[in-house]
Design an enzyme around this catalytic site. Structure first.
Site, PDB file in Angstrom:
ATOM      1  N   ASP A  51       0.831  -1.209   0.000  1.00 37.23           N
ATOM      2  CA  ASP A  51       0.000   0.000   0.000  1.00 37.23           C
ATOM      3  C   ASP A  51       0.867   1.262   0.000  1.00 37.23           C
ATOM      4  O   ASP A  51       1.646   1.496   0.915  1.00 37.23           O
ATOM      5  CB  ASP A  51      -0.899  -0.041   1.251  1.00 37.23           C
ATOM      6  CG  ASP A  51      -1.966   1.035   1.238  1.00 37.23           C
ATOM      7  OD1 ASP A  51      -1.627   2.211   1.004  1.00 37.23           O
ATOM      8  OD2 ASP A  51      -3.136   0.712   1.464  1.00 37.23           O
ATOM      9  N   ARG A  52       0.700   2.064  -1.045  1.00 40.67           N
ATOM     10  CA  ARG A  52       1.496   3.296  -1.172  1.00 40.67           C
ATOM     11  C   ARG A  52       1.067   4.334  -0.150  1.00 40.67           C
ATOM     12  O   ARG A  52       1.885   5.080   0.393  1.00 40.67           O
ATOM     13  CB  ARG A  52       1.357   3.903  -2.580  1.00 40.67           C
ATOM     14  CG  ARG A  52       2.102   3.191  -3.670  1.00 40.67           C
ATOM     15  CD  ARG A  52       1.524   1.830  -4.032  1.00 40.67           C
ATOM     16  NE  ARG A  52       0.169   1.872  -4.534  1.00 40.67           N
ATOM     17  CZ  ARG A  52      -0.610   0.811  -4.700  1.00 40.67           C
ATOM     18  NH1 ARG A  52      -0.196  -0.393  -4.348  1.00 40.67           N
ATOM     19  NH2 ARG A  52      -1.827   0.942  -5.181  1.00 40.67           N
ATOM     20  N   THR A  88      -0.357   8.638  -6.249  1.00 39.32           N
ATOM     21  CA  THR A  88       0.427   8.477  -5.026  1.00 39.32           C
ATOM     22  C   THR A  88       1.833   7.977  -5.356  1.00 39.32           C
ATOM     23  O   THR A  88       2.823   8.428  -4.770  1.00 39.32           O
ATOM     24  CB  THR A  88      -0.270   7.515  -4.041  1.00 39.32           C
ATOM     25  OG1 THR A  88      -1.646   7.887  -3.907  1.00 39.32           O
ATOM     26  CG2 THR A  88       0.397   7.557  -2.678  1.00 39.32           C
ATOM     27  N   ALA A  89       1.923   7.065  -6.333  1.00 35.92           N
ATOM     28  CA  ALA A  89       3.235   6.506  -6.700  1.00 35.92           C
ATOM     29  C   ALA A  89       4.159   7.557  -7.307  1.00 35.92           C
ATOM     30  O   ALA A  89       5.376   7.343  -7.372  1.00 35.92           O
ATOM     31  CB  ALA A  89       3.056   5.329  -7.657  1.00 35.92           C
ATOM     32  N   THR A 127      -5.858  10.446  -2.695  1.00 35.05           N
ATOM     33  CA  THR A 127      -5.671   9.660  -1.484  1.00 35.05           C
ATOM     34  C   THR A 127      -5.072  10.558  -0.400  1.00 35.05           C
ATOM     35  O   THR A 127      -4.483  11.603  -0.686  1.00 35.05           O
ATOM     36  CB  THR A 127      -4.708   8.482  -1.706  1.00 35.05           C
ATOM     37  OG1 THR A 127      -3.410   9.007  -2.004  1.00 35.05           O
ATOM     38  CG2 THR A 127      -5.171   7.580  -2.843  1.00 35.05           C
ATOM     39  N   LYS A 164     -11.741  -0.192  -6.107  1.00 28.72           N
ATOM     40  CA  LYS A 164     -10.744  -1.265  -5.988  1.00 28.72           C
ATOM     41  C   LYS A 164     -11.404  -2.622  -5.733  1.00 28.72           C
ATOM     42  O   LYS A 164     -10.813  -3.652  -6.009  1.00 28.72           O
ATOM     43  CB  LYS A 164      -9.719  -0.935  -4.891  1.00 28.72           C
ATOM     44  CG  LYS A 164      -8.712   0.147  -5.323  1.00 28.72           C
ATOM     45  CD  LYS A 164      -7.746   0.495  -4.214  1.00 28.72           C
ATOM     46  CE  LYS A 164      -6.801   1.644  -4.567  1.00 28.72           C
ATOM     47  NZ  LYS A 164      -5.823   1.343  -5.617  1.00 28.72           N
ATOM     48  N   CYS A 191      -6.660  10.930  -8.122  1.00 26.69           N
ATOM     49  CA  CYS A 191      -6.457   9.512  -7.798  1.00 26.69           C
ATOM     50  C   CYS A 191      -7.037   8.764  -8.987  1.00 26.69           C
ATOM     51  O   CYS A 191      -8.172   9.060  -9.403  1.00 26.69           O
ATOM     52  CB  CYS A 191      -7.168   9.119  -6.506  1.00 26.69           C
ATOM     53  SG  CYS A 191      -7.180   7.320  -6.263  1.00 26.69           S
TER      54      CYS A 191
END
Lengths: 223, 223
Positions: A51-52, A88-89, A127, A164, A191
């Site tokens: 989980d990022r 987020t990544a 997020t 998700k 997101c």
């Protein structure tokens, strides 16, 4: 037979539905009359990356080694440019660029460019990890960026989680609640799960999907 | 960190929109509550593979070397099972299995299994290449398979071409024309572009999308 042709690498799986959506957008936005006009694409989609958001917020299991491992696979396949359909990544983007020595398209930078000169409040939905890193806020500091209150953020969290688990319709209800609470004239869906929920949302507001900008930047980079 | 986990290889790009559709179906049909429950997927999508239909019909440029090259990339990435979301390319499946020594899921075989015992006429829509190879007819010989007349096949050809140039709505008109002409109670969409057109089709008939069966077989193979 394909020497010299560009190869788009998509570092995906974060999450999987968002990766499929981004790939579909890339295809739909490519000017093409037949298969052979389309871009060559390699996708590495590893949804088992830790989980990022948790990693960014509280330093739990570092996802970077597994993210880098995927990027190196794309590089080794011959990717001439890599796109990451996960905001987020993007926190790890500087490291990825350095560790792979491969060009990436930066979705956050593309979005910031598109928003230059915008007047009026811009709601930023993402997020908790994306918001906590300040990835967007640091590039949009001249603009009137509005962040969700805690109750609205909870609705955003629920919308993302529902996508998700393959429930975009259920996600839309939560997205609508967040959009109503923020009531901005323009909302950035920062997101990559949120555009999947937005298909079923009913709130009347302008939505910006940075994946569209990412797809267009990839297409430009391959010209 | 991912040792021992299955890795789905998708040999795609034939065409690209069908590949994105198959990937989205695989995700939507996977029982998962969060990213980490989803399958690891690698996609090699090379739309520059020479036209499969032309090769099957009149022996023009052989696409096999480029198709095999993609399959070997997926094998080398560690694919534990490979799926090809293209019916015409299944003509090369026996060679691919032999030349890669990697398990493939066979979409034609999955479809034939699902149709065992079906009564009543089954319309079979696909490329001229798929129909000319008899890939499906040879496995459905106990059933009442109806093939399109030449005018109906022209509508199928137009529907497929329209999807490949990103016009699924336009494609739907041609698909509707073909479905009306065949007038079967069940129609097999044996070209992976056709389900994208079917989203917008209005003809009232039962449609079977073999990509659904392919996705389910991949999920079973990864258990």
């Amino acid at each position: 037979m394909t020497a010299g042709l560009p190869l788009v690498g998509i570092l995906g799986g974060m999450g999987p539905a968002a990766t499929a959506e981004f790939y579909a957008k890339l295809i739909a936005r490519t000017p093409a009359g037949r298969d052979q006009d389309h871009l060559r694409v390699a996708i590495w989609a590893d949804p088992t990356v830790p989980d990022r958001v948790a990693a960014v917020l509280d330093g739990s299991t570092d996802p970077y080694p597994q993210i880098l491992s995927g990027a190196l696979k794309l590089r080794d396949l011959g990717a001439t440019v890599i796109a990451i359909p996960c905001h987020t990544a993007h926190f790890f983007l500087p490291n990825l660029i350095e560790d792979t020595a491969t060009p990436f398209v930066d979705m956050v930078a593309e979005t910031a460019s598109a928003l230059v000169g915008h007047t009026g409040p811009i709601a930023l939905l993402g997020t908790r990890g994306t918001l906590a890193t300040g990835l967007y806020q640091s590039r949009l500091h001249d603009l009137d960026v509005v962040l969700p209150s805690e109750p609205a953020q909870q609705e955003v969290d629920r919308a993302i989680a529902a996508v998700k688990r393959a429930d975009p319709q259920g996600a839309a209800t939560h997205l609508d609640n967040a959009l109503s609470a923020l009531n901005a004239s323009l909302t950035v869906l920062a997101c990559t799960e949120l555009p999947l929920a937005a298909r079923y949302a009913t709130t009347d507001t302008e939505l910006l999907d940075p994946m569209d900008l990412l797809a267009d930047a990839v297409i430009r980079a391959c010209k």
